[in-house]
Design a protein around this motif. Structure first.
Motif, short mmCIF file in Angstrom:
data_model
loop_
_atom_site.label_atom_id
_atom_site.label_comp_id
_atom_site.label_asym_id
_atom_site.label_seq_id
_atom_site.Cartn_x
_atom_site.Cartn_y
_atom_site.Cartn_z
N MET A 33 98.91 133.08 149.30
CA MET A 33 99.27 133.87 150.46
C MET A 33 99.67 132.93 151.60
O MET A 33 98.92 132.03 151.95
CB MET A 33 98.07 134.67 150.93
CG MET A 33 97.90 136.06 150.37
SD MET A 33 99.38 137.01 150.29
CE MET A 33 98.77 138.60 150.59
N PRO A 34 100.82 133.16 152.20
CA PRO A 34 101.23 132.31 153.32
C PRO A 34 100.36 132.55 154.56
O PRO A 34 99.98 133.68 154.84
CB PRO A 34 102.68 132.71 153.58
CG PRO A 34 102.84 134.06 152.97
CD PRO A 34 101.83 134.16 151.86
N ARG A 35 100.05 131.46 155.23
CA ARG A 35 99.27 131.54 156.47
C ARG A 35 100.21 131.74 157.65
O ARG A 35 101.18 131.00 157.81
CB ARG A 35 98.44 130.27 156.65
CG ARG A 35 97.33 130.15 155.61
CD ARG A 35 96.47 128.94 155.85
NE ARG A 35 95.76 129.06 157.12
CZ ARG A 35 95.49 128.03 157.92
NH1 ARG A 35 95.85 126.81 157.59
NH2 ARG A 35 94.85 128.22 159.07
N VAL A 36 99.89 132.69 158.50
CA VAL A 36 100.73 133.07 159.64
C VAL A 36 99.99 132.77 160.94
O VAL A 36 98.83 133.17 161.10
CB VAL A 36 101.09 134.57 159.58
CG1 VAL A 36 101.92 134.97 160.78
CG2 VAL A 36 101.80 134.90 158.27
N LEU A 37 100.69 132.10 161.84
CA LEU A 37 100.15 131.85 163.17
C LEU A 37 100.95 132.62 164.20
O LEU A 37 102.17 132.48 164.27
CB LEU A 37 100.21 130.35 163.51
CG LEU A 37 99.82 129.98 164.94
CD1 LEU A 37 98.35 130.28 165.20
CD2 LEU A 37 100.14 128.51 165.22
N ILE A 38 100.28 133.44 164.97
CA ILE A 38 100.89 134.05 166.15
C ILE A 38 100.55 133.10 167.29
O ILE A 38 99.39 132.99 167.70
CB ILE A 38 100.37 135.47 166.39
CG1 ILE A 38 100.70 136.36 165.19
CG2 ILE A 38 100.96 136.04 167.68
CD1 ILE A 38 100.12 137.75 165.25
N ALA A 39 101.56 132.37 167.73
CA ALA A 39 101.39 131.30 168.71
C ALA A 39 101.81 131.79 170.09
O ALA A 39 102.97 132.11 170.31
CB ALA A 39 102.22 130.09 168.30
N ILE A 40 100.86 131.86 170.99
CA ILE A 40 101.09 132.42 172.32
C ILE A 40 101.11 131.30 173.35
O ILE A 40 100.11 130.60 173.52
CB ILE A 40 99.98 133.43 172.66
CG1 ILE A 40 99.90 134.50 171.58
CG2 ILE A 40 100.21 134.02 174.05
CD1 ILE A 40 98.59 135.23 171.53
N THR A 41 102.25 131.12 174.01
CA THR A 41 102.32 130.12 175.07
C THR A 41 101.80 130.74 176.36
O THR A 41 102.15 131.86 176.73
CB THR A 41 103.74 129.59 175.27
OG1 THR A 41 104.64 130.67 175.44
CG2 THR A 41 104.19 128.75 174.07
N ALA A 42 100.94 129.99 177.02
CA ALA A 42 100.34 130.42 178.28
C ALA A 42 100.13 129.18 179.14
O ALA A 42 100.62 128.11 178.81
CB ALA A 42 99.02 131.14 178.01
N CYS A 43 99.41 129.34 180.21
CA CYS A 43 99.03 128.21 181.05
C CYS A 43 97.61 128.48 181.57
O CYS A 43 97.09 129.59 181.42
CB CYS A 43 100.01 128.01 182.20
SG CYS A 43 100.10 129.38 183.36
N VAL A 44 97.02 127.48 182.15
CA VAL A 44 95.66 127.63 182.66
C VAL A 44 95.58 128.81 183.64
O VAL A 44 94.64 129.61 183.58
CB VAL A 44 95.17 126.32 183.31
CG1 VAL A 44 93.87 126.53 184.07
CG2 VAL A 44 95.00 125.24 182.24
N ARG A 45 96.58 128.94 184.49
CA ARG A 45 96.59 130.06 185.45
C ARG A 45 96.48 131.40 184.72
O ARG A 45 95.72 132.28 185.13
CB ARG A 45 97.87 130.02 186.30
CG ARG A 45 97.95 131.13 187.34
CD ARG A 45 99.35 131.28 187.92
NE ARG A 45 100.22 131.81 186.89
CZ ARG A 45 101.39 131.25 186.53
NH1 ARG A 45 101.84 130.17 187.11
NH2 ARG A 45 102.12 131.80 185.58
N ASP A 46 97.22 131.57 183.62
CA ASP A 46 97.18 132.82 182.85
C ASP A 46 95.81 133.05 182.23
O ASP A 46 95.38 134.19 182.07
CB ASP A 46 98.23 132.80 181.75
CG ASP A 46 99.65 132.74 182.27
OD1 ASP A 46 99.91 133.32 183.34
OD2 ASP A 46 100.49 132.09 181.62
#
Length: 146
Positions: free
Chosen positions: A1-14
Motif C-alpha cells: 500500500m502506498p504511503r500518502v502524506l498530506i503536507a500542510i505548509t504553515a508558519c509559527v504565527r498560524d
C-alpha cells in the motif's frame, strides 16, 4: 500500500493564532479513516537558507495581483524575521528554513525532502488556509499516476 502524506505548509504565527487548530478541529479528523495516509504541518525554524536569494527577490519586484488586492512585492519584504520561540506539537515538523512567506519555496522543497526521507510514496501539498475533502482526495485515483 502506498504511503500518502498530506503536507500542510504553515508558519509559527498560524500555529499560535488558531489557524492550524481549526484544521485539526475539522477536516484533519478524516485523515484517521485512512491507514495509509497521514498529515504533517510544516513550519520553518528560522534557519537562513545559505543560498543566493537575490534572483528570487528580483522576481518578486513589481509582483501585484490587482484582482485579489495582493502586493506580493510588499508581502515578500515582510516576515523575514526569526519566528517567535515555539515548540512544535507532535503533528508539526520544524524544517531548517526561514518561516516567512518569501521563503515558501524553500520550505516546500525541504518538506518534500522530508517526505522522501520518511518513506512517503505520494505527497499532497496544501496550505493551512485550505479545506480538503479527504474522502474525495483518497478516492481520486492519484495512486495511478506518478
Amino acid at each position: 500500500m502506498p504511503r500518502v502524506l498530506i503536507a500542510i505548509t504553515a508558519c509559527v504565527r498560524d500555529c499560535q493564532n488558531g489557524t492550524v487548530q481549526a484544521l485539526r478541529d475539522t477536516w484533519l479528523q478524516d485523515v484517521a479513516k485512512y491507514p495509509t495516509a497521514t498529515y504533517r504541518i510544516f513550519i520553518g525554524d528560522g534557519t537562513p537558507t545559505g543560498e543566493n536569494e537575490e534572483p528570487l527577490r528580483a522576481m518578486a519586484k513589481g509582483a501585484h495581483d490587482a484582482n485579489r488586492g495582493i502586493n506580493y512585492e510588499e508581502k515578500c519584504k515582510t516576515g523575514d524575521a526569526q519566528p517567535a520561540a515555539y515548540t512544535p506539537k507532535s503533528d508539526e515538523v520544524a524544517l531548517p528554513v526561514p518561516d516567512s512567506y518569501f521563503h515558501l519555496v524553500f520550505k516546500t522543497r525541504a518538506m518534500h525532502k522530508w517526505a522522501l526521507e520518511n518513506g512517503f510514496d505520494f505527497v499532497f501539498k496544501v496550505d493551512c488556509d485550505t479545506y480538503v475533502d479527504v474522502d474525495r482526495l483518497m478516492h481520486s485515483g492519484f495512486e495511478q499516476h506518478d
